[in-house]
Design a protein around this motif. Structure first.
Motif, PDB file in Angstrom:
ATOM      1  N   LYS A 221       0.837  -1.208   0.000  1.00  0.00           N
ATOM      2  CA  LYS A 221       0.000   0.000   0.000  1.00  0.00           C
ATOM      3  C   LYS A 221       0.873   1.261   0.000  1.00  0.00           C
ATOM      4  N   ILE A 222       1.959   1.217   0.766  1.00  0.00           N
ATOM      5  CA  ILE A 222       2.853   2.371   0.834  1.00  0.00           C
ATOM      6  C   ILE A 222       3.524   2.614  -0.517  1.00  0.00           C
ATOM      7  N   LEU A 223       4.023   1.547  -1.150  1.00  0.00           N
ATOM      8  CA  LEU A 223       4.692   1.708  -2.444  1.00  0.00           C
ATOM      9  C   LEU A 223       3.717   2.131  -3.526  1.00  0.00           C
ATOM     10  N   GLY A 224       2.474   1.664  -3.455  1.00  0.00           N
ATOM     11  CA  GLY A 224       1.494   2.049  -4.455  1.00  0.00           C
ATOM     12  C   GLY A 224       1.175   3.530  -4.430  1.00  0.00           C
ATOM     13  N   ALA A 225       1.171   4.105  -3.212  1.00  0.00           N
ATOM     14  CA  ALA A 225       0.891   5.536  -3.089  1.00  0.00           C
ATOM     15  C   ALA A 225       2.120   6.396  -3.355  1.00  0.00           C
ATOM     16  N   ALA A 226       3.305   5.761  -3.370  1.00  0.00           N
ATOM     17  CA  ALA A 226       4.541   6.531  -3.477  1.00  0.00           C
ATOM     18  C   ALA A 226       4.701   7.229  -4.822  1.00  0.00           C
ATOM     19  N   LEU A 259      12.883  10.961   0.535  1.00  0.00           N
ATOM     20  CA  LEU A 259      12.336   9.607   0.459  1.00  0.00           C
ATOM     21  C   LEU A 259      11.945   9.090   1.835  1.00  0.00           C
ATOM     22  N   LEU A 260      12.737   9.424   2.847  1.00  0.00           N
ATOM     23  CA  LEU A 260      12.441   8.962   4.199  1.00  0.00           C
ATOM     24  C   LEU A 260      11.179   9.621   4.748  1.00  0.00           C
ATOM     25  N   VAL A 261      11.019  10.930   4.495  1.00  0.00           N
ATOM     26  CA  VAL A 261       9.819  11.629   4.944  1.00  0.00           C
ATOM     27  C   VAL A 261       8.580  11.083   4.235  1.00  0.00           C
ATOM     28  N   ILE A 262       8.696  10.851   2.928  1.00  0.00           N
ATOM     29  CA  ILE A 262       7.564  10.293   2.176  1.00  0.00           C
ATOM     30  C   ILE A 262       7.181   8.921   2.726  1.00  0.00           C
ATOM     31  N   ALA A 263       8.180   8.070   2.974  1.00  0.00           N
ATOM     32  CA  ALA A 263       7.889   6.746   3.514  1.00  0.00           C
ATOM     33  C   ALA A 263       7.231   6.828   4.882  1.00  0.00           C
ATOM     34  N   ALA A 264       7.723   7.731   5.725  1.00  0.00           N
ATOM     35  CA  ALA A 264       7.183   7.841   7.087  1.00  0.00           C
ATOM     36  C   ALA A 264       5.716   8.239   7.074  1.00  0.00           C
ATOM     37  N   PHE A 265       5.370   9.225   6.263  1.00  0.00           N
ATOM     38  CA  PHE A 265       3.996   9.738   6.312  1.00  0.00           C
ATOM     39  C   PHE A 265       3.063   8.984   5.369  1.00  0.00           C
ATOM     40  N   LEU A 266       3.617   8.267   4.387  1.00  0.00           N
ATOM     41  CA  LEU A 266       2.786   7.333   3.658  1.00  0.00           C
ATOM     42  C   LEU A 266       2.313   6.219   4.595  1.00  0.00           C
ATOM     43  N   ALA A 267       3.228   5.755   5.436  1.00  0.00           N
ATOM     44  CA  ALA A 267       2.856   4.720   6.400  1.00  0.00           C
ATOM     45  C   ALA A 267       1.768   5.220   7.340  1.00  0.00           C
ATOM     46  N   LEU A 268       1.907   6.463   7.788  1.00  0.00           N
ATOM     47  CA  LEU A 268       0.880   7.035   8.660  1.00  0.00           C
ATOM     48  C   LEU A 268      -0.434   7.196   7.907  1.00  0.00           C
ATOM     49  N   GLY A 269      -0.356   7.594   6.635  1.00  0.00           N
ATOM     50  CA  GLY A 269      -1.568   7.741   5.836  1.00  0.00           C
ATOM     51  C   GLY A 269      -2.303   6.427   5.655  1.00  0.00           C
ATOM     52  N   VAL A 270      -1.545   5.354   5.400  1.00  0.00           N
ATOM     53  CA  VAL A 270      -2.187   4.040   5.271  1.00  0.00           C
ATOM     54  C   VAL A 270      -2.870   3.657   6.574  1.00  0.00           C
TER      55      VAL A 270
END
Length: 369
Positions: A221-226, A259-270
């Motif tokens: 889910k995180i990679l799909g939104a990335a 990339l780290l910020v995107i990963a962190a808040f994508l995880a929170l968004g999911v």
């Protein structure tokens, strides 16, 4: 299950999310446009609020009068333009200037003769921030002017020792902080919308019944939104770098921490999307999360300057560490007591924690309401 199998699951979940997003471009566009609007809104606020507009009425064109106006320019607290007495009065009554400073006709003659000079300052004290700026900056300009024009008469002088190698303007500093907020908002929107969509369309049932790792689903889910988050991030960074002109001193740090910020808040968004399960709720909740975190994470200056209670709140906000990391990447200085290693560890730990929580919530709640 084997690592290879889990990787295939991650790739498949990500591919499905991308396809579903492209079929509903309205939500995809919202995830890109809202962060850009957020960036422009705060920059307009900063540009309009950074310096006080004033009118200067020059009743003399003497060299000392010119030096005094130059001292006001050098204070970096004013946006100055000269005006006639009538025009200046109209402007302050209309609210287009905060103050009118009048340089009297006998300014040069009085100073050369050692006489006192009164400088009339008409102040529109409607806005306390601008009012205090004028009240501080005008006396400072007078002191600076006098120290330059009559150095032998000024026996007390401040000797400045800078902690940083160079000064950083208000707009360049704030622009970098807003970049982090824009990345956070874009990631939250894409992650939460994609996760909530699965519940609305019923595709979550297939994932829940499939014999696959919940962690692999969360990563997919995180990679799909990335992908769309990356598009929004490129636009935000493009505006700051190409339009505003804030050039990063360490481009690789910008890439890595981005990339780290995107990963962190994508995880929170999911995680948010998994909890609320409706896009109409996920979008306003994501936006509502950004503003308090942004203001409590030191966007206008180091979080340590916020005071004891706000500083304690900022210490647990991942956005604080993201802002500190980006300020170093763009401007080359450290705005917090911790170093970049701590910033990296906090953001990485936050990402792992939210991914684990998402898997736990998904596993316990399943597809039911």
């Amino acid at each position: 299950m084997s690592l290879r199998h889990n990787l295939r699951v991650v790739r498949a979940v990500a591919a499905v999310d991308v396809r579903l997003t492209l079929r509903e471009p309205l939500f995809a566009i919202a995830g890109i446009i809202i962060p850009i609007n957020f960036l422009l809104l705060f920059l307009l606020f900063a540009i309009s609020g950074g310096q006080a507009p004033i009118a200067v009425v020059m009743k003399t064109q003497g060299p000392l009068a010119g030096q005094f106006v130059q001292a006001m320019n050098n204070s970096q607290s004013f946006i100055i333009h000269t005006a006639s007495p009538a025009d200046a009065e109209r402007e302050i009554r209309a609210g287009t200037v905060v103050a009118v400073v009048t340089v009297p006709q006998d300014f040069d003659a009085a100073l050369n003769a050692g006489r006192r000079v009164d400088i009339p300052v008409e102040l529109n004290n409607l806005n306390v921030d601008f009012t205090n700026d004028i009240r501080r900056a005008v006396p400072l300009s007078i002191t600076s002017f006098y120290a330059t024009a009559f150095p032998e008469q000024v026996v007390v002088k401040a000797v400045e020792s800078d902690v940083q190698e160079h000064d950083t303007g208000y707009i360049p500093y704030l622009a970098v902080s807003i970049v982090v907020a824009g990345l956070m908002l874009a990631a939250l929107l894409q992650g939460s919308v994609n996760a909530a969509r699965d519940y609305e369309l019923g595709t979550i049932k297939e994932l829940a019944l499939a014999p696959v790792s919940r962690l692999a689903i969360g990563l997919g889910k995180i990679l799909g939104a990335a992908a769309l988050t990356a598009a929004s991030a490129i636009l935000v960074l493009g505006v700051v770098i190409l339009v505003i002109g804030v050039q990063p001193l360490h481009p690789l740090e910008v890439l890595g921490f981005g990339l780290l910020v995107i990963a962190a808040f994508l995880a929170l968004g999911v995680l948010v999307g998994t909890l609320v399960r409706r896009r109409q709720q996920a979008i306003p909740l994501s936006i509502a999360c950004v503003l308090p975190l942004f203001f409590l994470s030191g966007p206008f200056g180091p979080a340590n300057w916020l005071g004891e209670v706000p500083g304690a709140i900022a210490a647990v906000s991942p956005l604080t560490y993201a802002i500190a990391a980006f300020q170093h990447a763009f401007h080359g200085f450290q705005t917090a007591t911790q170093d970049l290693t701590v910033d990296t560890m906090v953001l990485a730990g936050f990402t792992l924690l939210t991914v684990a929580l998402t898997a736990l919530v998904f596993g316990r709640r399943g597809v039911g309401h």
